[in-house]
Motif scaffolding. Structure first.
Motif, PDB file in Angstrom:
ATOM      1  N   VAL A 144       0.852  -1.185   0.000  1.00 14.71           N
ATOM      2  CA  VAL A 144       0.000   0.000   0.000  1.00 14.71           C
ATOM      3  C   VAL A 144       0.890   1.238   0.000  1.00 14.71           C
ATOM      4  O   VAL A 144       1.874   1.309   0.739  1.00 14.71           O
ATOM      5  CB  VAL A 144      -0.929   0.000   1.245  1.00 14.71           C
ATOM      6  N   GLY A 145       0.524   2.192  -0.809  1.00 10.99           N
ATOM      7  CA  GLY A 145       1.290   3.426  -0.885  1.00 10.99           C
ATOM      8  C   GLY A 145       0.392   4.634  -0.968  1.00 10.99           C
ATOM      9  O   GLY A 145      -0.822   4.522  -1.160  1.00 10.99           O
ATOM     10  N   ALA A 146       1.010   5.782  -0.808  1.00 10.85           N
ATOM     11  CA  ALA A 146       0.294   7.055  -0.893  1.00 10.85           C
ATOM     12  C   ALA A 146       1.130   8.026  -1.708  1.00 10.85           C
ATOM     13  O   ALA A 146       2.356   7.930  -1.751  1.00 10.85           O
ATOM     14  CB  ALA A 146       0.049   7.622   0.504  1.00 10.85           C
ATOM     15  N   SER A 147       0.466   8.970  -2.315  1.00  9.87           N
ATOM     16  CA  SER A 147       1.152   9.972  -3.127  1.00  9.87           C
ATOM     17  C   SER A 147       0.603  11.349  -2.791  1.00  9.87           C
ATOM     18  O   SER A 147      -0.617  11.540  -2.668  1.00  9.87           O
ATOM     19  CB  SER A 147       0.915   9.672  -4.610  1.00  9.87           C
TER      20      SER A 147
ATOM     21  N   ARG B 109      -0.456  13.547   7.611  1.00 11.30           N
ATOM     22  CA  ARG B 109      -1.559  12.654   7.226  1.00 11.30           C
ATOM     23  C   ARG B 109      -1.056  11.222   7.006  1.00 11.30           C
ATOM     24  O   ARG B 109      -1.733  10.264   7.355  1.00 11.30           O
ATOM     25  CB  ARG B 109      -2.247  13.153   5.963  1.00 11.30           C
ATOM     26  N   VAL B 110       0.125  11.110   6.430  1.00 12.88           N
ATOM     27  CA  VAL B 110       0.715   9.789   6.235  1.00 12.88           C
ATOM     28  C   VAL B 110       0.945   9.128   7.585  1.00 12.88           C
ATOM     29  O   VAL B 110       0.584   7.959   7.792  1.00 12.88           O
ATOM     30  CB  VAL B 110       2.043   9.893   5.449  1.00 12.88           C
ATOM     31  N   GLU B 111       1.531   9.871   8.513  1.00 14.64           N
ATOM     32  CA  GLU B 111       1.807   9.318   9.840  1.00 14.64           C
ATOM     33  C   GLU B 111       0.512   8.944  10.553  1.00 14.64           C
ATOM     34  O   GLU B 111       0.430   7.888  11.189  1.00 14.64           O
ATOM     35  CB  GLU B 111       2.617  10.309  10.680  1.00 14.64           C
ATOM     36  N   ARG B 112      -0.504   9.781  10.440  1.00  9.76           N
ATOM     37  CA  ARG B 112      -1.796   9.473  11.067  1.00  9.76           C
ATOM     38  C   ARG B 112      -2.368   8.175  10.499  1.00  9.76           C
ATOM     39  O   ARG B 112      -2.823   7.304  11.243  1.00  9.76           O
ATOM     40  CB  ARG B 112      -2.798  10.605  10.863  1.00  9.76           C
ATOM     41  N   ALA B 113      -2.349   8.026   9.187  1.00 11.54           N
ATOM     42  CA  ALA B 113      -2.880   6.815   8.556  1.00 11.54           C
ATOM     43  C   ALA B 113      -2.080   5.584   8.971  1.00 11.54           C
ATOM     44  O   ALA B 113      -2.657   4.518   9.248  1.00 11.54           O
ATOM     45  CB  ALA B 113      -2.869   6.959   7.034  1.00 11.54           C
TER      46      ALA B 113
ATOM     47  N   TYR C 193       0.837   2.144   4.954  1.00  9.40           N
ATOM     48  CA  TYR C 193       1.624   2.569   3.797  1.00  9.40           C
ATOM     49  C   TYR C 193       3.049   2.051   3.906  1.00  9.40           C
ATOM     50  O   TYR C 193       3.680   2.140   4.946  1.00  9.40           O
ATOM     51  CB  TYR C 193       1.661   4.095   3.702  1.00  9.40           C
ATOM     52  N   GLU C 194       3.549   1.543   2.779  1.00 10.47           N
ATOM     53  CA  GLU C 194       4.932   1.093   2.697  1.00 10.47           C
ATOM     54  C   GLU C 194       5.713   1.896   1.661  1.00 10.47           C
ATOM     55  O   GLU C 194       6.936   1.863   1.647  1.00 10.47           O
ATOM     56  CB  GLU C 194       4.987  -0.382   2.330  1.00 10.47           C
ATOM     57  N   VAL C 195       4.998   2.598   0.800  1.00 17.10           N
ATOM     58  CA  VAL C 195       5.618   3.374  -0.271  1.00 17.10           C
ATOM     59  C   VAL C 195       5.000   4.757  -0.293  1.00 17.10           C
ATOM     60  O   VAL C 195       3.774   4.902  -0.178  1.00 17.10           O
ATOM     61  CB  VAL C 195       5.398   2.694  -1.645  1.00 17.10           C
ATOM     62  N   LEU C 196       5.851   5.760  -0.450  1.00 16.59           N
ATOM     63  CA  LEU C 196       5.383   7.140  -0.633  1.00 16.59           C
ATOM     64  C   LEU C 196       5.898   7.624  -1.982  1.00 16.59           C
ATOM     65  O   LEU C 196       7.057   7.396  -2.322  1.00 16.59           O
ATOM     66  CB  LEU C 196       5.907   8.043   0.478  1.00 16.59           C
TER      67      LEU C 196
ATOM     68  N   VAL D 105       9.366   6.755  -3.757  1.00 14.00           N
ATOM     69  CA  VAL D 105       9.385   6.724  -5.209  1.00 14.00           C
ATOM     70  C   VAL D 105       9.270   8.168  -5.679  1.00 14.00           C
ATOM     71  O   VAL D 105       8.377   8.899  -5.246  1.00 14.00           O
ATOM     72  CB  VAL D 105       8.212   5.881  -5.771  1.00 14.00           C
ATOM     73  N   ALA D 106      10.189   8.570  -6.548  1.00 14.64           N
ATOM     74  CA  ALA D 106      10.203   9.946  -7.046  1.00 14.64           C
ATOM     75  C   ALA D 106       9.687   9.980  -8.475  1.00 14.64           C
ATOM     76  O   ALA D 106      10.243   9.334  -9.358  1.00 14.64           O
ATOM     77  CB  ALA D 106      11.617  10.513  -6.998  1.00 14.64           C
TER      78      ALA D 106
END
Length: 181
Positions: A16-19, A25-29, A41-44, A87-88
């Motif tokens: 699972v990742g987020a962009s 918000r990432v930390e909260r999730a 999340y494992e990927v940003l 991931v950039a």
């Protein structure tokens, strides 16, 4: 997060990742997923390149600044959270490093850009690599490693990008690139 957990459980989704989210918000999730026993999340995925964009200017997504661009907060968070991968996207700025007909975006118009471009050109000359290869090698070998998401419109561009994997910047070269402000 429960919907993602179901997709992971059935094998439809591997990770699972987020962009383009604020780091809070990432930390909260991630915290909520952990508390509920769900995969987090494992990927940003964010815009990240050697030349830095201004992140303080309002953007289409937020009046508080450009939340889709890696900032110091992102790098600090990722350094402290090694189980996350970065991931950039657009690491080569759509060709702006090498094509005169592709000018930099206005967000790159700040005093740090000329110094960083000069350092990039020096390191490229020292290594015999292209500017794009140095940018990709800088990302891949960073303290916070980055997985660059590159596109190619020709086999030559693909081969150029792939060759960056074998380019190892020296400590001196990396210091020159990192110190340019």
């Amino acid at each position: 997060m429960e919907a993602f957990a179901e997709l992971v459980a059935e094998g439809t989704v591997g990770i699972v990742g987020a962009s383009n989210h604020w780091i809070w918000r990432v930390e909260r999730a991630r915290r909520l997923a952990t508390a509920a026993g769900l995969p987090g999340y494992e990927v940003l995925q964010y815009h990240h390149s050697y030349l830095r964009m201004r992140t303080d200017m309002p953007s289409l997504r937020s009046v508080d600044g450009n939340l889709g661009v890696v900032s110091g907060d992102h790098l600090s968070y990722l350094r402290e959270t090694p189980d996350l991968a970065l991931v950039a996207y657009s690491p080569l700025l759509g060709g702006a490093y090498v094509r005169s007909d592709k000018p930099l975006d206005p967000e790159h118009d700040h005093p740090g850009t000329p110094a960083r471009l000069a350092a990039l050109r020096e390191v490229a000359a020292d290594t015999g690599a292209t500017l794009n290869q140095v940018v990709l090698a800088w990302l891949i070998g960073a303290e916070v490693p980055v997985i660059p998401l590159v596109g190619a419109s020709s086999v030559a561009q693909l081969n150029e990008s792939l060759a960056a994997v074998d380019l190892e910047l020296t400590v001196e070269q990396r210091t020159k690139l990192d110190a340019a402000t």
